[in-house]
Design an enzyme around this catalytic site. Structure first.
Site, short mmCIF file in Angstrom:
data_model
loop_
_atom_site.label_atom_id
_atom_site.label_comp_id
_atom_site.label_asym_id
_atom_site.label_seq_id
_atom_site.Cartn_x
_atom_site.Cartn_y
_atom_site.Cartn_z
CE LYS A 22 -1.89 1.78 3.95
NZ LYS A 22 -1.58 3.22 4.05
CG ASN A 23 2.42 2.76 3.54
OD1 ASN A 23 1.23 3.03 3.34
ND2 ASN A 23 2.93 2.66 4.75
CB CYS A 117 -4.63 11.51 11.80
SG CYS A 117 -3.98 9.88 11.95
NE ARG A 122 0.13 10.03 10.41
CZ ARG A 122 -0.31 8.99 9.73
NH1 ARG A 122 -1.49 8.50 9.93
NH2 ARG A 122 0.46 8.45 8.81
CG ASP A 306 2.60 1.38 9.50
OD1 ASP A 306 2.19 2.21 10.33
OD2 ASP A 306 2.73 1.64 8.28
NE ARG A 398 -7.18 4.52 5.43
CZ ARG A 398 -6.21 4.93 6.23
NH1 ARG A 398 -6.39 5.00 7.52
NH2 ARG A 398 -5.04 5.29 5.75
C1 UD1 Z 1 4.00 6.91 6.57
C2 UD1 Z 1 3.17 5.70 6.29
C3 UD1 Z 1 2.55 5.16 7.57
C4 UD1 Z 1 3.62 4.94 8.63
C5 UD1 Z 1 4.51 6.17 8.79
C6 UD1 Z 1 5.71 5.92 9.68
C7 UD1 Z 1 2.42 6.09 4.02
C8 UD1 Z 1 1.29 6.38 3.11
N1 UD1 Z 1 2.13 6.05 5.33
O1 UD1 Z 1 3.12 7.92 7.09
O2 UD1 Z 1 1.90 3.93 7.27
O3 UD1 Z 1 3.02 4.65 9.86
O4 UD1 Z 1 5.02 6.60 7.52
O5 UD1 Z 1 6.47 4.87 9.20
O6 UD1 Z 1 3.53 5.83 3.59
N2 UD1 Z 1 5.93 14.62 11.03
C9 UD1 Z 1 6.03 15.96 11.34
N3 UD1 Z 1 5.91 16.86 10.32
C10 UD1 Z 1 5.70 16.48 9.02
C11 UD1 Z 1 5.62 15.12 8.73
C12 UD1 Z 1 5.73 14.19 9.76
O7 UD1 Z 1 6.21 16.33 12.49
O8 UD1 Z 1 5.62 17.35 8.15
C13 UD1 Z 1 6.05 13.62 12.13
C14 UD1 Z 1 4.78 12.78 12.33
O9 UD1 Z 1 3.85 13.44 13.16
C15 UD1 Z 1 5.35 11.53 12.94
C16 UD1 Z 1 6.72 11.38 12.27
O10 UD1 Z 1 7.03 12.67 11.75
O11 UD1 Z 1 5.54 11.70 14.33
C17 UD1 Z 1 6.78 10.38 11.16
O12 UD1 Z 1 5.69 10.55 10.29
P1 UD1 Z 1 5.77 10.27 8.72
O13 UD1 Z 1 6.94 9.40 8.43
O14 UD1 Z 1 5.67 11.56 7.99
O15 UD1 Z 1 4.45 9.45 8.49
P2 UD1 Z 1 3.62 9.44 7.15
O16 UD1 Z 1 4.53 9.70 6.02
O17 UD1 Z 1 2.40 10.25 7.31
#
Ligand code: UD1
Length: 422
Positions: A22-23, A117, A122, A306, A398
């Protein structure tokens, strides 16, 4: 609302085929926005998040066609809108992945803020900072991100925190920027690598993917892709944990064991015998009860957040006490309250849960709260005595393709109850 009924007590046995990741599928679908040429993605799982992505791309004018063997054709030659509306973004946070490619190719993108979320705040600040570093003019008003740029300019982007979709957004944008972009503290997840490989097949100049420093030399145009997505390590891991919890023996085929080291090591610690080939994994628990394991989540190659909920379920019926520490998201323990309803002995302490394994769980009605939490409840149902009903299974849909069919093939007593029977 549809529910899943599980009658516990049977070990998982047999062979299960792992779906596409998925990711990796989500960012690669969005990468079709980077080119005027037709693209084809193979190995696409039938998931709600995939349908949402296709709907989102369709909304912008991408022509989407479904082909044989789980393939999706995409043609972004004639875009008529550069907007990702709130109605779609609110159901899938990964919609933010349209921002980078849309902006880079068309010079404009308007994307709804994803908002809160269930598993934490996030934010998307790192996505926006990265694109600003490439020269985008970004404003946020009325809940929407507006981004503009004549042509993005390559730059050095240092991410404060490792972010998977943040890295992917900046990576996609940088492929069409003028000059060289260096992304430091980049995510090293296999799904980021898969996206980079797909972009390279489109003609992008990328190196260092899979390390924490990715270098991109931008170009004017990219070609279409014909690409097969990597197998889903989280889906595979979920089935393996299910087999370990039930004392079973399974073979996962079309898997990518090389992307699953942290998960497989923990399963071995729990007492499982594991064999792997290039694209398969066998796990044999030989009827034994698992031993409790300690988990601390971290960005790849660390233990994936995950898989945290699934291992919390494993510890709940294991021999001994395990400490599960969540270091990536701040509020990812909603499954703990539900597992307690089955009789699990767990105590939350800050960002950790201390799990003392109990002899058995007892079935009960449960509520799914997010994608991976719901998978953990299904796993708990496989070992609980009697019936467990998991409500709000749209969370599972999902990210898991036909979960009840696949677990059913492995011998589990599991079926979906139609909404009307609620
Ligand atoms: C992706 C995955 C999700 C997985 C996560 C962590 C997809 C579609 N989803 O989510 O399944 O659980 O990686 O491996 O690939 N953060 C910030 N600012 C930002 C972005 C992130 O502070 O602009 C923080 C988030 O709140 C979190 C951490 O960084 O604490 C990691 O999040 P991130 O790796 O961005 O998760 P996703 O990419 O949303």
């Amino acid at each position: 609302m549809a529910r899943i009924l599980i009658t516990g007590g049977r070990p998982l046995e047999g062979t299960v085929e792992v779906s596409g990741a998925k990711n990796a599928v989500l960012p690669i679908l969005m990468a079709s926005l980077l080119t005027e040429q037709p693209c084809r993605l193979k190995g696409v799982p039938h998931l709600k998040d995939v349908t949402t992505s296709i709907e989102l791309l369709g909304h912008m004018g991408v022509e989407v066609s479904l082909g044989d063997h789980f393939s999706v054709g995409l043609d972004a030659g004639r875009l008529h809108a550069q907007v990702a509306p709130y109605e779609l973004v609110k159901t899938m946070r990964a919609s933010i992945l349209v921002l980078g490619p849309l902006l880079a190719r068309t010079g404009y993108a308007r994307v709804s803020l994803p908002g809160g979320c269930a598993i934490g705040a996030r934010p998307v600040d790192l996505h926006l900072n990265g694109l600003s570093a490439l020269g985008a003019k970004i404003s946020v008003e009325s809940g929407y991100i507006n981004a503009r740029a004549d042509r993005l300019q390559g730059a050095r982007v240092v991410l404060d925190k490792v972010t998977v979709t943040g890295t992917e957004n900046i990576l996609m944008a940088a492929t069409l920027a003028e000059g060289v972009t260096i992304i430091e503290n980049a995510a090293q997840e296999p799904e980021v690598v898969d996206l980079a490989e797909c972009l390279i097949s489109m003609g992008a100049q990328i190196s260092g993917h899979g390390t924490n420093t990715i270098t991109v030399e931008g170009c004017r145009e990219l070609e279409g892709f014909d690409y097969k997505v990597l197998p889903d390590r989280i889906e595979a891991g979920t089935f393996l944990v299910g087999a370990a919890m039930t004392g079973g023996c399974i073979r996962a085929v079309n898997a990518a064991p090389k992307t699953m080291d942290a998960i497989l090591v923990k399963l071995e610690d729990a007492g499982a015998r594991i064999n792997t080939g290039d694209d398969w994994i066998e796990l044999d628990m030989a009827g034994r009860r698992p031993r409790a394991v300690n988990i601390a989540t971290a960005p790849y190659p660390g233990f994936p957040t995950d898989m945290q909920a699934q291992f919390t379920a494993l510890d709940s019926i294991a021999e001994g006490t395990g400490v599960v520490r969540e270091n990536v998201f701040e509020n990812r323990f909603m499954h703990v309250l539900e597992l307690q309803r089955l009789g699990a002995d767990m105590r939350l302490e800050g960002n950790a849960v201390i799990v003392r394994g109990v002899d058995h769980l007892t079935g009960a009605p449960l509520m799914a709260t997010d994608l991976r939490a719901s998978a953990c409840l299904v796993l708990a149902g496989l070992v609980a005595r009697g019936d467990t009903i998991v409500d709000r299974v749209y969370h599972i849909d999902r990210g898991y393709e036909n979960i009840e069919e696949k677990l059913g093939q492995l011998g589990a007593r599991i079926r979906r109850l139609p909404a009307a029977a609620a």
